[in-house]
Design an enzyme around this catalytic site. Structure first.
Site, PDB file in Angstrom:
ATOM      1  CB  CYS A   1      -0.975  -0.037   1.169  1.00  0.00           C
ATOM      2  SG  CYS A   1      -2.394   1.030   0.932  1.00  0.00           S
TER       3      CYS A   1
ATOM      4  CG  HIS B   1      -3.403  -3.370   4.223  1.00  0.00           C
ATOM      5  ND1 HIS B   1      -2.176  -2.912   4.635  1.00  0.00           N
ATOM      6  CD2 HIS B   1      -3.983  -2.343   3.547  1.00  0.00           C
ATOM      7  CE1 HIS B   1      -2.028  -1.651   4.251  1.00  0.00           C
ATOM      8  NE2 HIS B   1      -3.107  -1.285   3.584  1.00  0.00           N
TER       9      HIS B   1
HETATM   10  N1  GLN Z   1      -1.825   6.801   2.866  1.00  0.00           N
HETATM   11  C1  GLN Z   1      -2.000   6.000   1.663  1.00  0.00           C
HETATM   12  C2  GLN Z   1      -3.442   6.099   1.129  1.00  0.00           C
HETATM   13  O1  GLN Z   1      -4.327   6.506   1.839  1.00  0.00           O
HETATM   14  C3  GLN Z   1      -1.661   4.556   1.950  1.00  0.00           C
HETATM   15  C4  GLN Z   1      -2.607   3.904   2.968  1.00  0.00           C
HETATM   16  C5  GLN Z   1      -2.149   2.523   3.397  1.00  0.00           C
HETATM   17  O2  GLN Z   1      -0.959   2.226   3.418  1.00  0.00           O
HETATM   18  N2  GLN Z   1      -3.134   1.673   3.799  1.00  0.00           N
HETATM   19  O3  GLN Z   1      -3.680   5.707  -0.013  1.00  0.00           O
END
Ligand code: GLN
Length: 242
Positions: free
Chosen positions: A94, A195
């Protein structure tokens, strides 16, 4: 018995939704395969000897955490890119995946230059892409379904037509909720929005990394683990989404 070393990048900052579980999964699978596995934590400013590292891992992070790490990460870009080119396995989830590209434009408009390893960019757009996700991928030449959980505001777009996604979205959003791509696969480096953590429910992907690490150490690991429980967990998510 061989010793495998996995660098955990920014464990105090980039670690959302159980992403650290990917490391626990790799460490346990290696131990069950009769090997030793050390997880080496790498904090802001720490030196990492990639020559003595068998894989690197970086988990997800909120826009704030990404802003705290992107400059430190960029100081490592040359050595890390060379290692990736040489086949160093890596898993970036992510927010970490987003920082592999040219830039990430956060929800507040802040633009964070990434490692620029790949011709892709990410822009936060209104509404978060949240939920369980099912993709179809080809791992080590075999068609595989991959399941996980996504929660991101950023939408990632490929600017380089040569880039290969990790897989095709069957249920969920993926890179941007539009083009049905999810993640990125380049040599032994995987970027993904999944995730969960990703690897325990997707043993085929966990073993992709283990095989890649073993191959680079010129070790053959012929033992096959009993993935009965992992398969049940995988199928539960698949059933829920099918
Ligand atoms: N901050 C990034 C977003 O909102 C990544 C979020 C994350 O790693 N779950 O896309």
């Amino acid at each position: 018995m061989a010793k495998f070393v996995i660098a955990h990048m920014y464990p105090d900052l980039m670690n959302l939704y159980g992403d650290r579980g990917n490391l626990i999964c790799l460490q346990k699978r290696l131990e069950w395969l009769g090997q030793e596995c050390e997880i080496r934590k790498c904090f802001l400013g720490d030196q990492v000897d990639l020559g003595k590292t068998d894989m690197f891992f970086m988990g997800g992070g909120s826009d704030r955490e990404q802003e705290l790490v992107f400059q430190d990460l960029r100081t490592r870009s040359e050595e890390l890119w060379q290692a990736v080119q040489d086949g160093l396995p890596g898993l970036c989830i992510c927010g970490a995946y987003q920082l592999l590209g040219e830039f990430y434009k956060a929800a507040d408009g802040t633009i964070m230059p990434g490692l620029a390893f790949f011709g892709l960019h990410t822009v936060a757009e209104p509404g978060r892409l949240i939920g369980n996700i099912l993709i179809e991928a080809e791992i080590d030449g075999s068609p595989s379904s991959i399941v996980g959980f996504e929660n991101h505001g950023g939408r990632t777009y490929f600017d380089d037509p040569e880039l290969k996604p990790l897989g095709k979205v069957l249920r969920g959003f993926g890179n941007n909720g539009k083009d049905k791509t999810e993640g990125l696969l380049y040599r032994n480096l995987v970027g993904s929005y999944l995730h969960g953590p990703l690897l325990p429910k997707n043993p085929v992907l966990a073993d992709f990394f283990i095989h890649a690490m073993a191959e680079r150490k010129r070790i053959s690991i012929d033992v096959r683990l009993d993935d009965g429980i992992e398969t049940i967990a995988h199928q539960q998510v698949e059933k829920m989404l099918a």
